[in-house]
Write a protein that holds these residues in place. Structure first.
Motif, PDB file in Angstrom:
ATOM      1  N   GLU A   1       0.747  -1.301  -0.628  1.00  0.00           N
ATOM      2  CA  GLU A   1      -0.183  -0.293   0.128  1.00  0.00           C
ATOM      3  C   GLU A   1       0.881   0.982  -0.370  1.00  0.00           C
ATOM      4  O   GLU A   1       1.842   1.177   0.474  1.00  0.00           O
ATOM      5  CB  GLU A   1      -0.978  -0.303   1.302  1.00  0.00           C
ATOM      6  CG  GLU A   1      -2.129  -0.918   1.180  1.00  0.00           C
ATOM      7  CD  GLU A   1      -3.009  -0.476   0.044  1.00  0.00           C
ATOM      8  OE1 GLU A   1      -3.567   0.383   0.115  1.00  0.00           O
ATOM      9  OE2 GLU A   1      -3.219  -1.645  -0.936  1.00  0.00           O
TER      10      GLU A   1
ATOM     11  N   PRO B   1       2.182   6.963   2.904  1.00  0.00           N
ATOM     12  CA  PRO B   1       0.983   8.542   3.483  1.00  0.00           C
ATOM     13  C   PRO B   1       1.441   9.467   3.545  1.00  0.00           C
ATOM     14  O   PRO B   1       0.838  10.848   3.439  1.00  0.00           O
ATOM     15  CB  PRO B   1      -0.333   8.319   4.886  1.00  0.00           C
ATOM     16  CG  PRO B   1       1.240   7.920   6.006  1.00  0.00           C
ATOM     17  CD  PRO B   1       1.673   6.184   4.618  1.00  0.00           C
TER      18      PRO B   1
ATOM     19  N   ARG C   1      -9.002   4.139   4.752  1.00  0.00           N
ATOM     20  CA  ARG C   1      -7.888   3.928   5.477  1.00  0.00           C
ATOM     21  C   ARG C   1      -6.586   4.426   5.161  1.00  0.00           C
ATOM     22  O   ARG C   1      -6.013   5.177   6.215  1.00  0.00           O
ATOM     23  CB  ARG C   1      -7.722   2.190   5.763  1.00  0.00           C
ATOM     24  CG  ARG C   1      -6.348   1.506   7.383  1.00  0.00           C
ATOM     25  CD  ARG C   1      -6.620   0.410   7.425  1.00  0.00           C
ATOM     26  NE  ARG C   1      -6.717  -0.016   6.124  1.00  0.00           N
ATOM     27  CZ  ARG C   1      -7.019  -1.137   5.945  1.00  0.00           C
ATOM     28  NH1 ARG C   1      -8.555  -1.428   5.579  1.00  0.00           N
ATOM     29  NH2 ARG C   1      -7.448  -2.091   4.802  1.00  0.00           N
ATOM     30  N   TYR C   2      -6.065   4.616   4.055  1.00  0.00           N
ATOM     31  CA  TYR C   2      -5.372   4.957   3.630  1.00  0.00           C
ATOM     32  C   TYR C   2      -5.241   6.775   3.584  1.00  0.00           C
ATOM     33  O   TYR C   2      -4.385   7.053   4.547  1.00  0.00           O
ATOM     34  CB  TYR C   2      -5.074   5.215   1.589  1.00  0.00           C
ATOM     35  CG  TYR C   2      -3.906   6.060   1.639  1.00  0.00           C
ATOM     36  CD1 TYR C   2      -3.062   5.830   1.599  1.00  0.00           C
ATOM     37  CD2 TYR C   2      -4.532   7.427   0.714  1.00  0.00           C
ATOM     38  CE1 TYR C   2      -1.985   6.936   1.421  1.00  0.00           C
ATOM     39  CE2 TYR C   2      -3.480   8.027   0.730  1.00  0.00           C
ATOM     40  CZ  TYR C   2      -2.354   8.270   0.824  1.00  0.00           C
ATOM     41  OH  TYR C   2      -1.290   8.466  -0.092  1.00  0.00           O
TER      42      TYR C   2
ATOM     43  N   GLU D   1      -7.308   8.231   6.137  1.00  0.00           N
ATOM     44  CA  GLU D   1      -6.681   9.141   7.456  1.00  0.00           C
ATOM     45  C   GLU D   1      -5.493   8.711   8.769  1.00  0.00           C
ATOM     46  O   GLU D   1      -5.345   9.473   8.714  1.00  0.00           O
ATOM     47  CB  GLU D   1      -7.636   7.138   8.092  1.00  0.00           C
ATOM     48  CG  GLU D   1      -9.114   7.681   7.932  1.00  0.00           C
ATOM     49  CD  GLU D   1      -9.829   6.140   8.407  1.00  0.00           C
ATOM     50  OE1 GLU D   1     -11.169   6.750   9.160  1.00  0.00           O
ATOM     51  OE2 GLU D   1      -9.836   4.921   9.119  1.00  0.00           O
ATOM     52  N   SER D   2      -4.550   7.295   7.415  1.00  0.00           N
ATOM     53  CA  SER D   2      -3.153   7.446   7.497  1.00  0.00           C
ATOM     54  C   SER D   2      -2.216   8.796   7.149  1.00  0.00           C
ATOM     55  O   SER D   2      -1.829   9.144   7.856  1.00  0.00           O
ATOM     56  CB  SER D   2      -2.606   6.243   6.587  1.00  0.00           C
ATOM     57  OG  SER D   2      -2.665   6.469   5.391  1.00  0.00           O
TER      58      SER D   2
ATOM     59  N   ARG E   1      -4.224  11.609   6.819  1.00  0.00           N
ATOM     60  CA  ARG E   1      -4.341  12.976   7.743  1.00  0.00           C
ATOM     61  C   ARG E   1      -3.580  12.466   8.642  1.00  0.00           C
ATOM     62  O   ARG E   1      -2.786  13.791   9.112  1.00  0.00           O
ATOM     63  CB  ARG E   1      -6.253  12.546   7.982  1.00  0.00           C
ATOM     64  CG  ARG E   1      -6.547  13.627   9.430  1.00  0.00           C
ATOM     65  CD  ARG E   1      -8.086  13.588   9.404  1.00  0.00           C
ATOM     66  NE  ARG E   1      -8.479  11.854   9.836  1.00  0.00           N
ATOM     67  CZ  ARG E   1      -9.003  11.468  10.612  1.00  0.00           C
ATOM     68  NH1 ARG E   1     -10.812  12.099  10.123  1.00  0.00           N
ATOM     69  NH2 ARG E   1      -9.627  10.636  10.786  1.00  0.00           N
ATOM     70  N   ASP E   2      -3.497  11.381   9.625  1.00  0.00           N
ATOM     71  CA  ASP E   2      -2.460  11.699  10.248  1.00  0.00           C
ATOM     72  C   ASP E   2      -1.011  11.636  10.669  1.00  0.00           C
ATOM     73  O   ASP E   2      -0.563  12.169  11.559  1.00  0.00           O
ATOM     74  CB  ASP E   2      -2.366   9.740  11.226  1.00  0.00           C
ATOM     75  CG  ASP E   2      -3.458   9.042  11.893  1.00  0.00           C
ATOM     76  OD1 ASP E   2      -4.524  10.199  12.397  1.00  0.00           O
ATOM     77  OD2 ASP E   2      -4.381   8.236  11.618  1.00  0.00           O
ATOM     78  N   ALA E   3      -0.763  11.986   8.673  1.00  0.00           N
ATOM     79  CA  ALA E   3       1.404  12.271   8.998  1.00  0.00           C
ATOM     80  C   ALA E   3       1.121  13.207   8.876  1.00  0.00           C
ATOM     81  O   ALA E   3       1.898  14.268   7.996  1.00  0.00           O
ATOM     82  CB  ALA E   3       0.791  11.143   7.820  1.00  0.00           C
TER      83      ALA E   3
END
Length: 211
Positions: A69, A72, A130-131, A133-134, A136-138
């Motif tokens: 995958e 991010p 999920r990608y 969201e990752s 966003r977290d990054a």
């Protein structure tokens, strides 16, 4: 041997479903076409619905050679990779015919629509969400609702690549045009949800000062 027989059953069932429709295909005919006994088929798949579930899952499974995958840290690169994978999925041989079977048969067999949604569309949608969201977290994306963002991105691609094929038998966009659709979808997502890094801001500032 059991896995080989399972593969033969799925391949035979897929061909028959696409040719004769769901209602017009019997488990006995599938067993005959796959070269297995009815007992073997029932051992693998107790019902026709269970067999159709397996076909849907197989159609929506990203190919094993796609690689990991995307990371991010680069929103454009990540979304571009996901967009191209989505195009590859939607243009797989038989995917449009599978959709047409579901749409035609779902009034009598609502479980087909549920299988297409729960076993096909939703797992892939969840991976895209999920990608995001990752990302966003990054710190490379900012949004309130990951479901909405994922829906928008996939919708921009499917609206050109998939849905015209449902009604237009001669709709066959070129690879280049589909790549442009992905690029435009990525650019739209970047403009709406992307977070510019400090280096990008400095570059933009320098360009503006030079002008």
């Amino acid at each position: 041997m059991a896995e080989q027989k399972r593969t033969a059953i799925i391949e035979a069932a897929t061909e028959l479903f696409l040719e004769k429709g769901y209602d017009g295909t019997s488990l006995a005919r599938i067993a005959e076409s796959a070269g297995v006994s009815r007992a073997t088929l029932f051992k693998q798949f107790s019902t026709k619905a269970a067999l159709f579930d397996a076909i849907v899952t197989e159609y929506w499974r990203p190919e094993a050679g796609d690689g990991p995958e995307p990371a991010p840290g680069d929103l454009r690169a990540g979304l571009t990779a996901i967009g191209h994978r989505y195009v590859d999925l939607l243009t797989r041989p038989g995917m449009v015919a599978l959709y047409r079977i579901v749409i035609a048969e779902v009034p009598r067999f609502p479980e087909l629509g549920r299988a297409q949604f729960d076993l096909g569309k939703m797992p892939y949608f969840t991976s895209v969400r999920r990608y995001l969201e990752s990302a966003r977290d990054a710190g490379t994306a900012r949004f309130d609702d990951a479901d909405t963002a994922a829906t928008q991105f996939l919708g921009m691609i499917a609206d050109y690549v998939l849905w015209p094929r449902m009604l237009l038998v001669d709709w066959s966009p070129s690879r280049g045009s589909m790549e442009r659709v992905v690029a435009e979808a990525v650019a739209t997502m970047e403009a709406r949800y992307g977070v510019r890094s400090d280096s990008q801001e400095r570059t933009t500032g320098h360009q503006s000062a030079a002008e």
